[in-house]
Design an enzyme around this catalytic site. Structure first.
Site, PDB file in Angstrom:
ATOM      1  N   HIS A 143      33.241  49.677  33.507  1.00 39.95           N
ATOM      2  CA  HIS A 143      33.886  48.417  33.121  1.00 39.95           C
ATOM      3  C   HIS A 143      34.186  48.395  31.627  1.00 39.95           C
ATOM      4  O   HIS A 143      33.422  48.914  30.814  1.00 39.95           O
ATOM      5  CB  HIS A 143      33.053  47.205  33.546  1.00 39.95           C
ATOM      6  CG  HIS A 143      31.692  47.070  32.924  1.00 39.95           C
ATOM      7  ND1 HIS A 143      31.470  46.366  31.771  1.00 39.95           N
ATOM      8  CD2 HIS A 143      30.477  47.530  33.313  1.00 39.95           C
ATOM      9  CE1 HIS A 143      30.179  46.384  31.474  1.00 39.95           C
ATOM     10  NE2 HIS A 143      29.548  47.094  32.388  1.00 39.95           N
ATOM     11  N   ASP A 145      34.755  45.513  29.824  1.00 39.20           N
ATOM     12  CA  ASP A 145      34.343  44.315  29.088  1.00 39.20           C
ATOM     13  C   ASP A 145      32.932  44.450  28.538  1.00 39.20           C
ATOM     14  O   ASP A 145      32.143  45.266  29.014  1.00 39.20           O
ATOM     15  CB  ASP A 145      34.433  43.064  29.984  1.00 39.20           C
ATOM     16  CG  ASP A 145      33.435  43.088  31.128  1.00 39.20           C
ATOM     17  OD1 ASP A 145      33.300  44.136  31.786  1.00 39.20           O
ATOM     18  OD2 ASP A 145      32.764  42.051  31.360  1.00 39.20           O
ATOM     19  N   ASP A 206      27.358  49.551  26.782  1.00 34.44           N
ATOM     20  CA  ASP A 206      27.515  48.958  28.111  1.00 34.44           C
ATOM     21  C   ASP A 206      28.867  48.277  28.137  1.00 34.44           C
ATOM     22  O   ASP A 206      29.013  47.172  27.646  1.00 34.44           O
ATOM     23  CB  ASP A 206      26.374  47.975  28.358  1.00 34.44           C
ATOM     24  CG  ASP A 206      26.516  47.217  29.658  1.00 34.44           C
ATOM     25  OD1 ASP A 206      27.367  47.605  30.471  1.00 34.44           O
ATOM     26  OD2 ASP A 206      25.776  46.232  29.863  1.00 34.44           O
ATOM     27  N   GLU A 240      33.069  42.670  34.446  1.00 40.38           N
ATOM     28  CA  GLU A 240      31.826  42.975  35.163  1.00 40.38           C
ATOM     29  C   GLU A 240      30.682  42.105  34.673  1.00 40.38           C
ATOM     30  O   GLU A 240      29.858  41.647  35.451  1.00 40.38           O
ATOM     31  CB  GLU A 240      31.471  44.459  34.978  1.00 40.38           C
ATOM     32  CG  GLU A 240      30.365  44.952  35.897  1.00 40.38           C
ATOM     33  CD  GLU A 240      28.964  44.888  35.284  1.00 40.38           C
ATOM     34  OE1 GLU A 240      28.009  45.245  35.981  1.00 40.38           O
ATOM     35  OE2 GLU A 240      28.808  44.482  34.108  1.00 40.38           O
ATOM     36  N   GLU A 241      30.649  41.873  33.369  1.00 35.93           N
ATOM     37  CA  GLU A 241      29.518  41.147  32.772  1.00 35.93           C
ATOM     38  C   GLU A 241      29.436  39.700  33.226  1.00 35.93           C
ATOM     39  O   GLU A 241      28.411  39.061  33.072  1.00 35.93           O
ATOM     40  CB  GLU A 241      29.600  41.211  31.238  1.00 35.93           C
ATOM     41  CG  GLU A 241      29.495  42.616  30.670  1.00 35.93           C
ATOM     42  CD  GLU A 241      28.120  43.241  30.843  1.00 35.93           C
ATOM     43  OE1 GLU A 241      27.233  42.584  31.421  1.00 35.93           O
ATOM     44  OE2 GLU A 241      27.946  44.388  30.412  1.00 35.93           O
ATOM     45  N   ASP A 263      27.118  53.398  34.662  1.00 34.67           N
ATOM     46  CA  ASP A 263      26.680  52.170  33.978  1.00 34.67           C
ATOM     47  C   ASP A 263      25.159  52.051  33.976  1.00 34.67           C
ATOM     48  O   ASP A 263      24.634  50.946  33.884  1.00 34.67           O
ATOM     49  CB  ASP A 263      27.333  50.944  34.667  1.00 34.67           C
ATOM     50  CG  ASP A 263      27.340  49.709  33.775  1.00 34.67           C
ATOM     51  OD1 ASP A 263      27.053  49.826  32.572  1.00 34.67           O
ATOM     52  OD2 ASP A 263      27.640  48.623  34.305  1.00 34.67           O
ATOM     53  N   HIS A 446      23.520  44.418  25.665  1.00 35.85           N
ATOM     54  CA  HIS A 446      23.765  42.978  25.507  1.00 35.85           C
ATOM     55  C   HIS A 446      23.226  42.415  24.192  1.00 35.85           C
ATOM     56  O   HIS A 446      23.214  41.208  23.998  1.00 35.85           O
ATOM     57  CB  HIS A 446      23.206  42.140  26.687  1.00 35.85           C
ATOM     58  CG  HIS A 446      23.849  42.471  27.989  1.00 35.85           C
ATOM     59  ND1 HIS A 446      23.722  41.677  29.101  1.00 35.85           N
ATOM     60  CD2 HIS A 446      24.630  43.505  28.370  1.00 35.85           C
ATOM     61  CE1 HIS A 446      24.386  42.213  30.112  1.00 35.85           C
ATOM     62  NE2 HIS A 446      24.941  43.331  29.678  1.00 35.85           N
TER      63      HIS A 446
HETATM   64 ZN   LIG Z   1      27.408  47.350  32.393  1.00 37.41          ZN
END
Ligand SMILES: [Zn+2]
Length: 475
Positions: A143, A145, A206, A240-241, A263, A446
């Protein structure tokens, strides 16, 4: 005479094979590597020195390869692709397409002519098969994003060459320190080149590590046409997030039979299992009245909700008190006025059938709270979110078997992990595309302490190249 000579030669050859296979340590690794080197030399003999070299990883197919994964990663993280849970558009933020467009251009430069970005922010591309065999079509997915939890604007990636094990102090905010105490995995990466952000943003490993790994895999396969593989699909998803990563994916267009998301974290990690997940909403209704004249009339829904939350177990059953294979219920939001108050939960377990037990427990607690406040009433609603992908992935054991073999071929021990969360793969699996998750090296995601090892990303590239080969070999 000639016949007898051949017989002797054959006997000798067989003897050498016997020596190669059985006199040397008869481990599977040796047998495979002897076989491989014999094939590479186009000879029936494998000199033990070469085998030892191979085993000490001196001869490998990536020896002469200049990886592009780190250089790509450094560029991709500088594009802000934060997704937004409060947006109703698809993709949730238009800026995600800024990276997707770059990816399409780069795929086309590699010669992947069908690479295209659609209106919803998905990138589809095909590395065409170069084998006469009929190989199942596999897809690699990542992903673009980054998480809304931390800013992804103006990311300044920093390479810490040959990491020495000391604390990494981030220059733009020296209060942000990445230490081996807090991040024990970093200890294993001493000597690696570590990439971090600069202290004011997340890094975006990520899942831009996954994106860069897939791009480098494509680069490698196109530069090495002798390496045989079937059709390989590439899929880059937005959002995705915020849990909407596969909302608008077109599986007919993708046309793959099996997929892998890139991921997961630690080198060697392989996840073929995720939580099963429900959302639950407990709503309490009270009776409102003017507070000045409310005696024996008012029933305050806020107080019912508070009593309900207070009645939940304190020592178990919650994210803060569980790990490994234990599930939980977790209140994520509470809103209310005297008339109506609601508590939203996420409900998680690896066993789908346990979710209803947890939900029944919440219902019991709801009824108990209502009983304490005559005149109030409660309402319970459950919404299915996603299911443990293992229920699907286990029906196709080769998908996981080949992945583990690929990790081993890259010279990395496999770490079987269960994701205490969901992935795009959990939903893709239930949409008919079995999709376990492979490592990329992304860690501490994150947040501002996010980091990734360049060598981990390179091992991830090796793994998925091997994986493409293994699907071809076994077809
Ligand atoms: Zn991820």
């Amino acid at each position: 005479m000639v016949g007898r000579f051949n017989l002797i030669v054959n006997a000798l050859k067989n003897f050498v094979r016997f020596v190669n296979l059985f006199v040397m340590p008869p481990t599977a690794a040796f047998v495979t590597c002897f076989d491989k080197i014999r094939r590479k030399r186009n000879s029936w003999f494998c000199p033990p020195s070469e085998a030892l070299n191979y085993l000490s990883k001196k001869i490998q197919m990536f020896d002469d390869y200049k990886f592009t994964v780190a250089e790509r990663f450094m560029r991709y993280v500088q594009v802000d692709t934060q997704s937004d849970p409060n947006s109703n558009t698809q993709p949730s933020t238009e800026k995600q397409k800024n990276l997707s467009k770059i990816l399409v251009t780069e795929l086309k430069q590699l010669g992947i002519t069908d690479a295209a970005l659609d209106e919803f922010g998905y990138v589809y591309a095909t590395i065409p098969s170069n084998t006469t065999k009929k190989v199942p079509v596999i897809c690699f997915c990542a992903h673009v994003d980054t998480s809304p939890d931390s800013s992804g604007a103006n990311v300044k990636p920093i390479v810490h060459k040959k990491y020495d094990g000391n604390d990494i102090v981030l220059p733009d905010d020296p209060s942000i320190v990445i230490s081996t105490n807090e991040h024990p995995y970093l200890k294993k990466r001493i000597g690696d080149d570590i990439i971090t952000a600069s202290g004011t943003t997340l890094l975006g490993a990520d899942d831009k590590a996954g994106v860069a790994v897939i791009m480098d895999m494509a680069n490698f396969l196109i530069a090495h046409p002798k390496i045989k593989h079937g059709d390989i699909k590439i899929l880059f998803t937005p959002d995705e997030e915020i849990g909407r990563g596969v909302d608008k994916v077109d599986l007919n267009k993708l046309d793959a039979q099996f997929a892998y998301t890139l991921d997961a974290g630690e080198r060697g990690a392989f996840e073929d299992e995720t939580f099963s997940a429900d959302g639950a909403t407990v709503t309490f209704y009270g009776v409102s009245a003017h507070p000045g004249y409310a005696k024996e009339k008012l029933v305050n829904a806020i107080k019912v909700a508070a009593a309900f939350v207070e009645s939940l177990p304190k020592n178990h059953f919650s994210p803060e008190t569980t790990d490994s294979r234990d599930g939980f219920v977790h209140p994520v939001q509470i809103t209310g006025i005297a008339e109506k108050a609601s508590v939203q939960f996420i409900v998680r377990d690896f066993h789908t059938d346990k979710l209803s037990k947890y939900e029944n427990f919440l219902k019991e607690k709801m009824n108990e709270a209502v009983a304490l406040f005559p005149g109030s009433r409660g309402e319970f609603q459950v919404k299915m979110q996603y299911r443990n992908m293992k229920e699907v992935v286990d029906q196709f054991p080769q998908v996981s078997r080949y992945a583990r073999e690929a990790i081993e071929r890259a010279g990395v021990p496999v770490i079987n992990m269960s994701a205490r969360g969901g992935t795009d793969g959990s939903r893709l699996s239930f949409m008919g595309l079995p999709t376990p998750n492979l490592f990329t090296g992304e860690m501490a995601f994150h947040g501002k302490q996010e980091y990734v090892s360049i060598q981990d990303m390179q091992k991830s590239v090796e793994t998925i190249v091997h994986l493409a080969m293994i699907w071809e070999e076994n077809s």
